[in-house]
Design a protein around this motif. Structure first.
Motif, PDB file in Angstrom:
ATOM      1  N   TYR A 129       3.645  11.928 -21.133  1.00 15.51           N
ATOM      2  CA  TYR A 129       3.875  11.191 -19.893  1.00 15.51           C
ATOM      3  C   TYR A 129       3.534   9.716 -20.063  1.00 15.51           C
ATOM      4  N   GLU A 130       2.414   9.435 -20.718  1.00 12.62           N
ATOM      5  CA  GLU A 130       1.992   8.044 -20.889  1.00 12.62           C
ATOM      6  C   GLU A 130       2.946   7.275 -21.788  1.00 12.62           C
ATOM      7  N   SER A 131       3.506   7.946 -22.790  1.00 14.53           N
ATOM      8  CA  SER A 131       4.438   7.261 -23.694  1.00 14.53           C
ATOM      9  C   SER A 131       5.804   7.073 -23.065  1.00 14.53           C
ATOM     10  N   GLY A 132       6.092   7.844 -21.997  1.00 14.05           N
ATOM     11  CA  GLY A 132       7.390   7.741 -21.336  1.00 14.05           C
ATOM     12  C   GLY A 132       8.517   8.401 -22.102  1.00 14.05           C
ATOM     13  N   GLU A 133       8.165   9.180 -23.133  1.00 12.81           N
ATOM     14  CA  GLU A 133       9.194   9.838 -23.932  1.00 12.81           C
ATOM     15  C   GLU A 133       9.519  11.202 -23.334  1.00 12.81           C
ATOM     16  N   GLU A 134      10.767  11.463 -23.146  1.00 16.96           N
ATOM     17  CA  GLU A 134      11.213  12.750 -22.647  1.00 16.96           C
ATOM     18  C   GLU A 134      12.162  13.375 -23.660  1.00 16.96           C
ATOM     19  N   PRO A 135      12.037  14.672 -23.902  1.00 20.96           N
ATOM     20  CA  PRO A 135      12.947  15.313 -24.843  1.00 20.96           C
ATOM     21  C   PRO A 135      14.364  15.297 -24.301  1.00 20.96           C
ATOM     22  N   SER A 136      15.311  14.993 -25.171  1.00 19.64           N
ATOM     23  CA  SER A 136      16.693  14.935 -24.730  1.00 19.64           C
ATOM     24  C   SER A 136      17.260  16.342 -24.617  1.00 19.64           C
ATOM     25  N   LEU A 137      17.952  16.586 -23.526  1.00 19.72           N
ATOM     26  CA  LEU A 137      18.565  17.890 -23.310  1.00 19.72           C
ATOM     27  C   LEU A 137      19.664  18.109 -24.343  1.00 19.72           C
ATOM     28  N   LEU A 160       0.830  -1.200   0.000  1.00 22.01           N
ATOM     29  CA  LEU A 160       0.000   0.000   0.000  1.00 22.01           C
ATOM     30  C   LEU A 160       0.865   1.250   0.000  1.00 22.01           C
ATOM     31  N   GLY A 161       1.928   1.229   0.821  1.00 20.28           N
ATOM     32  CA  GLY A 161       2.834   2.378   0.859  1.00 20.28           C
ATOM     33  C   GLY A 161       3.530   2.608  -0.473  1.00 20.28           C
ATOM     34  N   ILE A 162       3.985   1.508  -1.103  1.00 23.61           N
ATOM     35  CA  ILE A 162       4.641   1.633  -2.415  1.00 23.61           C
ATOM     36  C   ILE A 162       3.669   2.181  -3.446  1.00 23.61           C
ATOM     37  N   THR A 163       2.435   1.696  -3.427  1.00 27.33           N
ATOM     38  CA  THR A 163       1.431   2.175  -4.375  1.00 27.33           C
ATOM     39  C   THR A 163       1.172   3.657  -4.206  1.00 27.33           C
ATOM     40  N   ILE A 164       1.017   4.095  -2.952  1.00 27.73           N
ATOM     41  CA  ILE A 164       0.793   5.523  -2.682  1.00 27.73           C
ATOM     42  C   ILE A 164       2.004   6.341  -3.099  1.00 27.73           C
ATOM     43  N   TYR A 165       3.209   5.822  -2.800  1.00 25.37           N
ATOM     44  CA  TYR A 165       4.437   6.542  -3.181  1.00 25.37           C
ATOM     45  C   TYR A 165       4.549   6.676  -4.700  1.00 25.37           C
ATOM     46  N   ASN A 166       4.259   5.572  -5.412  1.00 28.95           N
ATOM     47  CA  ASN A 166       4.326   5.626  -6.878  1.00 28.95           C
ATOM     48  C   ASN A 166       3.313   6.602  -7.444  1.00 28.95           C
ATOM     49  N   TYR A 167       2.131   6.637  -6.832  1.00 21.71           N
ATOM     50  CA  TYR A 167       1.114   7.571  -7.300  1.00 21.71           C
ATOM     51  C   TYR A 167       1.567   9.013  -7.096  1.00 21.71           C
ATOM     52  N   ILE A 168       2.116   9.285  -5.899  1.00 17.10           N
ATOM     53  CA  ILE A 168       2.606  10.640  -5.625  1.00 17.10           C
ATOM     54  C   ILE A 168       3.748  10.991  -6.566  1.00 17.10           C
ATOM     55  N   GLN A 169       4.639  10.018  -6.809  1.00 22.54           N
ATOM     56  CA  GLN A 169       5.778  10.266  -7.689  1.00 22.54           C
ATOM     57  C   GLN A 169       5.313  10.530  -9.121  1.00 22.54           C
ATOM     58  N   GLU A 170       4.301   9.767  -9.572  1.00 24.41           N
ATOM     59  CA  GLU A 170       3.769   9.992 -10.910  1.00 24.41           C
ATOM     60  C   GLU A 170       3.161  11.383 -11.023  1.00 24.41           C
ATOM     61  N   GLU A 171       2.443  11.791  -9.990  1.00 21.90           N
ATOM     62  CA  GLU A 171       1.858  13.128 -10.016  1.00 21.90           C
ATOM     63  C   GLU A 171       2.941  14.200 -10.031  1.00 21.90           C
ATOM     64  N   LYS A 172       4.031  13.956  -9.287  1.00 23.12           N
ATOM     65  CA  LYS A 172       5.142  14.913  -9.307  1.00 23.12           C
ATOM     66  C   LYS A 172       5.779  14.983 -10.682  1.00 23.12           C
ATOM     67  N   ASN A 173       5.959  13.805 -11.303  1.00 19.83           N
ATOM     68  CA  ASN A 173       6.553  13.785 -12.640  1.00 19.83           C
ATOM     69  C   ASN A 173       5.662  14.495 -13.646  1.00 19.83           C
ATOM     70  N   LYS A 174       4.354  14.241 -13.532  1.00 18.44           N
ATOM     71  CA  LYS A 174       3.438  14.900 -14.449  1.00 18.44           C
ATOM     72  C   LYS A 174       3.410  16.406 -14.194  1.00 18.44           C
ATOM     73  N   GLN A 175       3.485  16.797 -12.907  1.00 19.91           N
ATOM     74  CA  GLN A 175       3.516  18.217 -12.583  1.00 19.91           C
ATOM     75  C   GLN A 175       4.784  18.870 -13.111  1.00 19.91           C
ATOM     76  N   PHE A 176       5.900  18.113 -13.057  1.00 20.89           N
ATOM     77  CA  PHE A 176       7.158  18.631 -13.594  1.00 20.89           C
ATOM     78  C   PHE A 176       7.040  18.879 -15.101  1.00 20.89           C
ATOM     79  N   LEU A 177       6.412  17.929 -15.808  1.00 27.88           N
ATOM     80  CA  LEU A 177       6.223  18.112 -17.246  1.00 27.88           C
ATOM     81  C   LEU A 177       5.327  19.312 -17.526  1.00 27.88           C
TER      82      LEU A 177
END
Length: 523
Positions: free
Chosen positions: A240-248, A206-223
């Motif tokens: 975000y869903e495709s997992g593709e990030e532009p290369s610096l 349960l903790g891992i699931t909540i952490y992953n959810y929070i982390q996903e929201e942070k990643n999406k917020q970062f994008l």
């Protein structure tokens, strides 16, 4: 069993069975009572025989519990199965005496019985000792080790799995561990702690699931923070869903560049106050940017009144050439609505605002997109020769009196979906290679009625021009010029600019090896 002749005890027992089997219901009841009394007689005989054989007849006393003088009886007299209990029956046995009748105070709930006689606890304990079936508890150290192992699996194994795989793995571990605990207890008399490790797995997952959810929201917020100002929310979600990030630092790809700005914007600055100019520009840019983002475009930057954008990055988009063309067409339609709104506001805006026009240049090809700039401040932008040509097409559109100019690389993939005017084969400022360019009119089937007459006439004149039939081309262009819509603010049109060009070539022949290209001498 009338006139029965007794021979032996065993024979009597067998005769009772046969008689009961063949008797009717009334006789069966009588025979069964007689059979019960016979069993008591047989039991008492066996007891007395055993006492006699062991010289213990004189030692027997009635069995009762003081202060009551009533002898202990097993069974019920009304049912005919009452049996007197004598001390001899307890020789070599362990006796526990307790209350078991309903209503007594020695009944309490147990895991498998809500009203269990507490005297049974002592009997079970003694039975466990006598049978040597002692329960062995697994030490706390081993339980802690199991919890640590499960923690390592949760920390490093589960996060690498998908949510479905992780949930299935945890479910399998819980079922397997629970089965192991019950099997050890019932078969091996080993008590392995169930709840500590089980709670560790459940709470840990349960903790891992909540952490992953929070982390996903942070990643999406970062994008969203990184690209939200120049990429549509739908594109951010897709990225975000495709997992593709532009290369610096930039990534080369096949994309479409898009440039647009307001015609004669410097004149607006002379007619409007700074406050009004900012208000007008914000309204215009907001509308145009909404169109851009709604059609999967990526906003690069604003340069004054100009909008710089591209399609196909930071994530790949199918048919990005068509999306760019649709954006340009809708921008023109929305600008017409803005002009009507500003005209309806009367003297709020000068006449130049009522007739505002914008120009758009579109080109498709290889370019580099990515975060560019300094280490402390960077911008997600585009670079390349494709970008330069798109900018030149936007600027040179004013020389033809048109408002959307696209390159051949943009036109070819969507030629069946748009209506164009074959405009020119031109060398723009800063380039040596000529480019085929077109005026974008509309999507297929949506062109204005006027263009259904203009386009055939213009293309006929253009064919004469490319065949170097200068006099015929001049007359044809004059005829198509008569059909052109010279609305307020439009200073020229494609038909009109070809007339002096034909006259120039008539007096200065380009030669038989002419490639049909015209070199622009200004932006």
């Amino acid at each position: 069993m009338t006139d029965y002749a007794f021979s032996s005890v065993n024979q009597l027992a067998n005769d009772f069975k046969d008689a009961i089997k063949n008797a009717d219901d009334d006789q069966k009841k009588v025979l069964k009572k007689a059979q019960a009394k016979f069993s008591l007689i047989e039991r008492n005989y066996q007891i007395i025989t055993n006492l006699y054989n062991n010289n213990m007849v004189d030692e027997q006393r009635p069995l009762y519990f003081f202060p009551s003088s009533q002898r202990l009886v097993a069974g019920k007299e009304e049912k005919g199965n009452a049996k007197l209990i004598v001390p001899f029956e307890f020789v070599g046995k362990k006796l526990y005496y307790g209350l078991t009748a309903t209503g007594t105070h020695d009944l309490n709930p147990m895991p498998f019985n809500p009203r269990y006689p507490m005297v049974g606890l002592h009997a079970n304990a003694l039975n466990t000792i006598l049978d040597n079936k002692l329960i062995h508890e697994v030490s706390k150290a081993w339980v802690v080790l199991i919890i640590i192992i499960l923690g390592v699996v949760l920390a490093f194994g589960i996060p690498s799995l998908s949510p479905v795989q992780g949930g299935a793995t945890i479910g399998g571990l819980l079922i397997g561990y629970t089965y192991l605990c019950f099997w050890l207890f019932s078969s091996q008399h080993i008590w392995l702690d169930l709840f500590g490790p089980a709670i560790t797995m459940a709470v840990g997952y349960l903790g891992i699931t909540i952490y992953n959810y929070i982390q996903e929201e942070k990643n999406k917020q970062f994008l969203k923070e990184s690209f939200g100002t120049y990429v549509s929310p739908e594109l951010i979600d897709q990225m975000y869903e495709s997992g593709e990030e532009p290369s610096l630092g930039g990534e080369e790809g096949y994309h479409t560049a898009f440039f647009t700005d307001i015609q004669s914007f410097s004149a607006f600055s002379e007619k409007l106050s700074a406050t009004d100019l900012v208000s007008l520009l914000n309204e215009y840019l907001t509308d145009m940017t909404d169109v851009l983002l709604d059609n999967k475009g990526t906003l690069d930057k604003y340069i004054g009144d100009a909008i710089v954008a591209f399609y196909g990055a930071p994530i790949e988009i199918e048919n990005h050439e068509l999306w760019a063309c649709k954006t340009a067409i809708i921008m023109q339609d929305n600008l017409e609505l803005l002009r009507q709104k500003w005209q309806s506001e009367g003297d709020r805006w000068p006449e130049i605002v009522h007739h505002m026009q914008n120009r758009i240049g579109i080109n498709t090809g290889q370019m580099v997109t990515g975060n560019m700039g300094s280490a402390s401040r960077m911008n997600y932008t585009m670079m390349g020769d494709t970008v330069n040509l798109a900018a030149r097409l936007e600027a040179s559109a004013k020389q033809y009196g048109i408002y959307i100019q696209i390159a051949d690389t943009t036109y070819q993939p969507v030629k069946d979906q748009i209506v164009i005017r074959d405009l020119d084969f031109v060398r723009v400022m800063g380039k040596t290679e000529p480019a085929q360019v077109y005026e974008l009119i509309s999507e297929t089937g949506q062109e204005p009625e006027l263009y259904k007459k203009i386009l055939p006439a213009f293309h006929e004149a253009l064919a004469l021009y490319r065949n170097q039939e200068w006099n015929n081309a001049i007359e044809a262009f004059k005829a198509s010029d008569e059909l052109e819509d010279m609305f307020p603010g439009r200073k020229t049109n494609p038909s009109r600019i070809y007339i002096p060009r034909c006259e120039h070539y008539r007096d200065n022949s380009p030669g038989d090896d002419w490639d049909g290209a015209w070199t622009l001498t200004s932006k």
